[in-house]
Design an enzyme around this catalytic site. Sequence first.
Site, PDB file in Angstrom:
ATOM      1  N   ASP A   1       0.824  -1.209   0.000  1.00 53.65           N
ATOM      2  CA  ASP A   1       0.000   0.000   0.000  1.00 53.65           C
ATOM      3  C   ASP A   1       0.860   1.261   0.000  1.00 53.65           C
ATOM      4  OD1 ASP A   1      -2.509   1.080  -0.170  1.00 53.65           O
ATOM      5  OD2 ASP A   1      -2.885   1.101   1.978  1.00 53.65           O
TER       6      ASP A   1
ATOM      7  N   ASP B   1      -9.030  -1.802   2.348  1.00 47.53           N
ATOM      8  CA  ASP B   1      -8.860  -1.165   3.651  1.00 47.53           C
ATOM      9  C   ASP B   1      -9.882  -1.666   4.663  1.00 47.53           C
ATOM     10  OD1 ASP B   1      -6.786   0.356   2.601  1.00 47.53           O
ATOM     11  OD2 ASP B   1      -8.143   1.946   1.934  1.00 47.53           O
TER      12      ASP B   1
END
Length: 544
Positions: free
Chosen positions: A360, A438
Amino acid sequence: MSKILVASICAIFLCVQVNAQEAVLRAFGPSGENEYCIVFNSSWTHLPPSLNNATLYQLVNLTSSVLCHQTDLPPEGLNGKAVVVMRGNCTFEEKALIAQSSGARAILIASKTSLSTPSGVNADKGVNIQVALVRYKDVLNMQKAFKDNISVKLYAPSAALFDYSILVILIISMFTLALGGYWSGATEQAPWEANICHAAYKVILVLINLAALGGRRKSESSDEIQFTPLKVVIFVLGMCGILVLLYFFYKWLVYVLIAMFCIASAMAVYGCLAALVQMIPCGQCSFSFRDKTIEIRFFFLAAFCIAVSVFWAVYRNEDRWIWILQDVLGIAFCLNFMRMLKISSFKICVTLLSLLLVYDVFFVFITPFFTKNGESIMVQVAAGPGATGEMRGGNMVEVPAEPTAPNEKLPIVMRVPRLSSPTQYLCGMEFSLLGYGDIIVPGLLVAYCHRFDVWNNNPTKIYYISCTIAYGVGMIMTLIVMVFSKMGQPALLYLVPCTLLTSALVAWRRKEMKRFWAGTVYEMEENPVAISSNESEVIVHPKE
């Protein structure tokens, strides 16, 4: 004390105002008035915050010229007026200085291309009039509506630093994660529920086969997937490869992902509703198809879920309202994903979440150094090429000058329109985004924590509750940093440490770290064992 702190933070967010780069042009004529979108640079152009504080200027139309020479000025001058000219041939600063020398108080630069935030004008060089960009089609609209008798006011409504869409995003993420983690643990106690969901999958697949006029028979085994260290590495490498392919071949692969989302979301909604349908007493009669027995109620549920998915696919670019259905499908997708993927130990949780944290951060913060436009690959893929309305977190904005074909976007994010944006409907829809990853990635840890509570008969669900709260704290940290930095954040940078450290701390305090790290039920299923009368002694027999 904590309630006072939270209230104080919310008050700060609601009170602090920020200057937008988008503003409003209110045009007045004999027959009425209209509003249009303009773009300006707040660092060197001051616009009043409200219509009442704005000055009324008569507008002089010089769109027949680009105003790069003094000879382009009208003989009577521009004293106390606003002027609109065409974009091109010289800088904004040169145009502004020429208009200012003739007495103009504001200059509008009409653009046939996108309205990007003006740059290159330096107030220190003597530019002290209002400078803004306007769509050329809006200038034509004003001429058509009011002829040549047009007066204008320019103002930039202040927007709150905190937008309520962020609160909606937080509620959606917390609800989805908590419910998905609880459902995953509940299947340990109620395996019949997993069987119902698997039956729902069979019905969906039958209908898909009917639509496709055939298809291979599916396995009768469970639809659950268990992660091993090797699968974790392959999974993360696969995600990296897919993201890079999407960046380079977006306009082709986006349709593949949309089709896959339609199928996956239909299955996910089916899986989520199957347990509720099971409670309905009617429709229990069944029929046979290709050696499969299907209940009528499940058949109609499958048809409903497919219809909803197809409906989303048809209207997916209707930004004003389709985001609601996309978020509902996204919630179902995340819930089902967390139920299907089983992580058997905290060791694998740490490996998976740590690798995805690096993934990420790399694709958000590092890739801008390698891309041509300086945009991160993650943001570019998530929002879609040209979807500037969803990437306006910084100081620069871009508004399309003409209506264009909608940009296809990947259905991999929760989308909520920015509810307090004052120019939302003039300059284009803006959205707050949260990627499914997420929610799902920390959700796998929350699901493992709940299953561990079930395995150990913890009545307080201490692991599940503490990890869920830690996720909420991590999300709040992410949103605070995002609001004040005005740029997208890799949410896992905050979520992974919060959830992993909290879970490890709980296990350490309860003196269960060894069992929590190694797992119990699933690792024993992979290796048949015989447990002696001493619970701490486990003898592993080799598989035959």
